[in-house]
Each structure stands twice: as structure tokens, then as C-alpha cells.
Design an enzyme around this catalytic site. Structure first.
Site, PDB file in Angstrom:
ATOM      1  N   CYS A 162      65.631  68.536  -1.898  1.00 57.19           N
ATOM      2  CA  CYS A 162      66.428  67.477  -2.016  1.00 57.19           C
ATOM      3  C   CYS A 162      67.912  68.117  -1.725  1.00 57.19           C
ATOM      4  CB  CYS A 162      66.273  66.858  -3.136  1.00 57.19           C
ATOM      5  SG  CYS A 162      67.513  65.533  -3.417  1.00 57.19           S
ATOM      6  N   VAL A 179      66.011  61.752  -7.464  1.00 57.65           N
ATOM      7  CA  VAL A 179      66.476  63.128  -7.864  1.00 57.65           C
ATOM      8  C   VAL A 179      67.640  62.987  -7.246  1.00 57.65           C
ATOM      9  CG1 VAL A 179      64.069  63.978  -8.459  1.00 57.65           C
ATOM     10  CG2 VAL A 179      65.281  64.330  -6.226  1.00 57.65           C
ATOM     11  N   GLU A 192      73.071  60.418 -10.351  1.00 57.47           N
ATOM     12  CA  GLU A 192      74.012  60.557  -9.153  1.00 57.47           C
ATOM     13  C   GLU A 192      74.475  62.269  -9.106  1.00 57.47           C
ATOM     14  OE1 GLU A 192      74.580  58.814  -6.529  1.00 57.47           O
ATOM     15  OE2 GLU A 192      73.191  57.408  -7.129  1.00 57.47           O
ATOM     16  N   SER A 193      74.267  62.764  -8.034  1.00 63.04           N
ATOM     17  CA  SER A 193      74.630  64.284  -8.015  1.00 63.04           C
ATOM     18  C   SER A 193      76.138  64.342  -8.166  1.00 63.04           C
ATOM     19  CB  SER A 193      74.198  64.571  -6.643  1.00 63.04           C
ATOM     20  OG  SER A 193      74.626  64.087  -5.590  1.00 63.04           O
TER      21      SER A 193
HETATM   22  N1  LIG Z   1      73.158  59.145  -4.262  1.00 64.14           N
HETATM   23  C1  LIG Z   1      72.294  59.775  -4.813  1.00 64.14           C
HETATM   24  C2  LIG Z   1      70.993  60.114  -3.836  1.00 64.14           C
HETATM   25  C3  LIG Z   1      69.889  60.796  -4.273  1.00 64.14           C
HETATM   26  C4  LIG Z   1      68.668  60.643  -3.392  1.00 64.14           C
HETATM   27  O1  LIG Z   1      68.688  60.159  -2.306  1.00 64.14           O
HETATM   28  N2  LIG Z   1      67.646  61.405  -3.718  1.00 64.14           N
HETATM   29  C5  LIG Z   1      66.548  61.422  -2.759  1.00 64.14           C
HETATM   30  C6  LIG Z   1      65.670  62.644  -2.676  1.00 64.14           C
HETATM   31  S1  LIG Z   1      66.736  63.638  -1.624  1.00 64.14           S
HETATM   32  C7  LIG Z   1      65.575  60.738  -3.644  1.00 64.14           C
HETATM   33  O2  LIG Z   1      65.292  60.894  -4.836  1.00 64.14           O
HETATM   34  N3  LIG Z   1      64.654  59.720  -2.911  1.00 64.14           N
HETATM   35  C8  LIG Z   1      63.452  59.146  -3.516  1.00 64.14           C
HETATM   36  C9  LIG Z   1      63.462  57.569  -3.417  1.00 64.14           C
HETATM   37  O3  LIG Z   1      64.510  57.267  -2.676  1.00 64.14           O
HETATM   38  O4  LIG Z   1      62.516  56.883  -3.803  1.00 64.14           O
HETATM   39  C10 LIG Z   1      72.590  61.245  -5.324  1.00 64.14           C
HETATM   40  O5  LIG Z   1      73.601  61.870  -4.850  1.00 64.14           O
HETATM   41  O6  LIG Z   1      72.007  61.791  -6.388  1.00 64.14           O
END
Ligand SMILES: N[C@@H](CCC(=O)N[C@@H](CS)C(=O)NCC(=O)O)C(=O)O
Length: 220
Positions: A11, A51, A64-65
Site C-alpha cells: 500500500c 489501511v 487516513e495516511s
Molecule cells: N485516503 C486513504 C487511502 C487508503 C487506501 O486506499 N488504502 C487501500 C490500500 S492501498 C485500501 O485499504 N483499500 C482497501 C479497500 O478499499 O477496500 C489514505 O490516504 O489513507
């Protein structure tokens, strides 16, 4: 304070938080989950089911990262954000832009055919050229030292270099600042240490599974 980063090995957003942990040498544990089969406890603690999340003292959960990265910066010595309000806000704006760049890159990685790959690549190219226009003369976005904004882009550049797309997305002739920035960022130990040892192999396997067009381009 006990910190546990819940992450997924590939990720790019979780990697942003991992870079801050490494750069500021903040003690924390990292728990990797498989997003394809997330454990039930994860679904209970992650409001968006995504995540990264950061568990603090086993109780509070941050998500949120960008928020996690800022929190990690706040609880450790020195600041990775500028102090002047306008520059601080600009940094956050362009950090959001970095998240959109990562979205384009994910579309490239997952493209099923040439036309979806090309349109995602063109969208990312346009964004990186816009970034070239606002990047100053310094080594990093806000000066001679890297900060949160730079760390928001490092996962993007790492993946672009692994798929050999740097020459198309930021050719040194047209985007010398971005090209140099990418090189400097990827040389930082905190960036190199922010991914698992077999990251390259895992990314390749993921591309083989979900990105047939890119897999073909790369000769996998
Ligand atoms: N805006 C979020 C994006 C996080 C994100 O999209 N993570 C993905 C993995 S890279 C995830 O967990 N996807 C699982 C899903 O959407 O079900 C951040 O910045 O933390």
C-alpha cells in the site's frame, strides 16, 4: 505511547506513514494484513475498511495516511511541516495532489488494455508537469531537507521507477526538478527501509495478477 501501524505490504498510502516512522525513528510495531482477506478485527477498527490505520495505546484508532503522518510528526521532535500558515496550507494542498497521482498510478498498474493504461499515464503525466511548475529551486519541496510533502510522493516515485515509467512521466529534459527530486527521495534510507525486503517481487506478482497490460509491457 504505544503505536501500531496496520498496513498492507504494497500500500503506497501506508508507506507514507512508514516513511515518517523511519525518518523520525519513532518506536512502533507494524502489523501487515492481507487486504484480500482482512481479519475481522480489522473491519471493526478501520472506519473505511482501508489501511493504513494507526492504533494508539491499543485504543484510539487514527485513519487516513495524511492525518497519521501529521500525528506522527506532532508527537516527535522537530517538524516536517513548514510553520508559516500559507506555506503549511500549500503543503497540505499539494500533498492531496500526491494522493491523486497515486490514484492514477494504481490505474496504470491495474490497466487491462492499452487505452486505459495510456489515459491513466496521460493523467499522471499532466499532474507531474503541473508539479514541476510549482517545485522551486530547492532539493525538496519546502527547502533543503525533506518533509511530509516529500514523503507523500516517495511511494509514487518508487513504483514509477520499478515499472520503468520515469522516462515517460518525468523526462529529465522536460521535468528536471521532478526527476532530481525522485532520485534524491529514493536514496533516503527512511524511504528504502519503508517497504518490506521482498517488495519488488510482491509488486511484480501483483502486476502479473491484476495488470495484464503492464505485465506484457514489462515482459513478465
Ligand atoms: N485516503 C486513504 C487511502 C487508503 C487506501 O486506499 N488504502 C487501500 C490500500 S492501498 C485500501 O485499504 N483499500 C482497501 C479497500 O478499499 O477496500 C489514505 O490516504 O489513507
Amino acid at each position: 505511547m504505544q503505536l501500531e501501524l496496520i498496513s498492507f505490504k504494497l500500500c503506497p498510502y501506508a508507506q507514507r506513514a512508514a516513511i515518517v516512522l523511519h525518518y523520525k525513528q519513532i518506536p512502533a510495531t507494524t502489523t501487515y494484513i492481507d487486504l484480500a482477506t482482512p481479519p475481522s478485527w480489522f473491519k471493526q477498527i478501520s472506519p473505511f475498511g482501508k489501511v493504513p490505520v494507526l492504533r494508539v495505546d491499543g485504543e484510539s484508532v487514527l485513519f487516513e495516511s495524511a492525518v497519521i503522518a501529521e500525528f506522527l510528526d506532532d508527537i516527535s521532535g522537530g517538524s516536517l511541516l513548514p510553520t508559516e500558515p500559507l506555506r503549511r496550507a500549500l503543503t497540505r494542498s499539494w500533498s492531496e495532489f500526491g494522493a491523486a497521482c497515486i490514484g492514477d498510478l494504481i490505474s496504470m498498474l491495474n490497466a487491462k488494455d492499452a487505452s486505459s493504461y495510456d489515459s491513466a499515464q496521460a493523467a499522471l503525466q499532466e499532474k507531474l508537469r503541473a508539479l514541476e511548475g510549482v517545485f522551486g529551486e530547492s532539493d525538496y519541496f519546502n527547502g533543503p531537507q525533506p518533509g511530509l510533502l516529500d514523503f507523500a510522493y516517495a511511494p509514487l516515485f518508487m513504483r514509477i521507477e520499478l515499472i520503468n515509467a520515469g522516462d515517460v512521466l518525468y523526462p529529465a529534459q522536460q521535468c528536471p526538478r521532478i526527476a532530481g527530486w525522485s532520485t534524491r527521495l529514493l536514496a533516503l534510507p527512511a524511504v528504502q527501509d519503508s517497504v518490506v525486503g521482498d517488495f519488488d517481487r510482491l509488486l511484480r506478482e501483483k502486476i502479473e495478477r491484476t495488470g495484464p497490460y503492464l505485465a506484457q509491457l514489462l515482459g513478465y
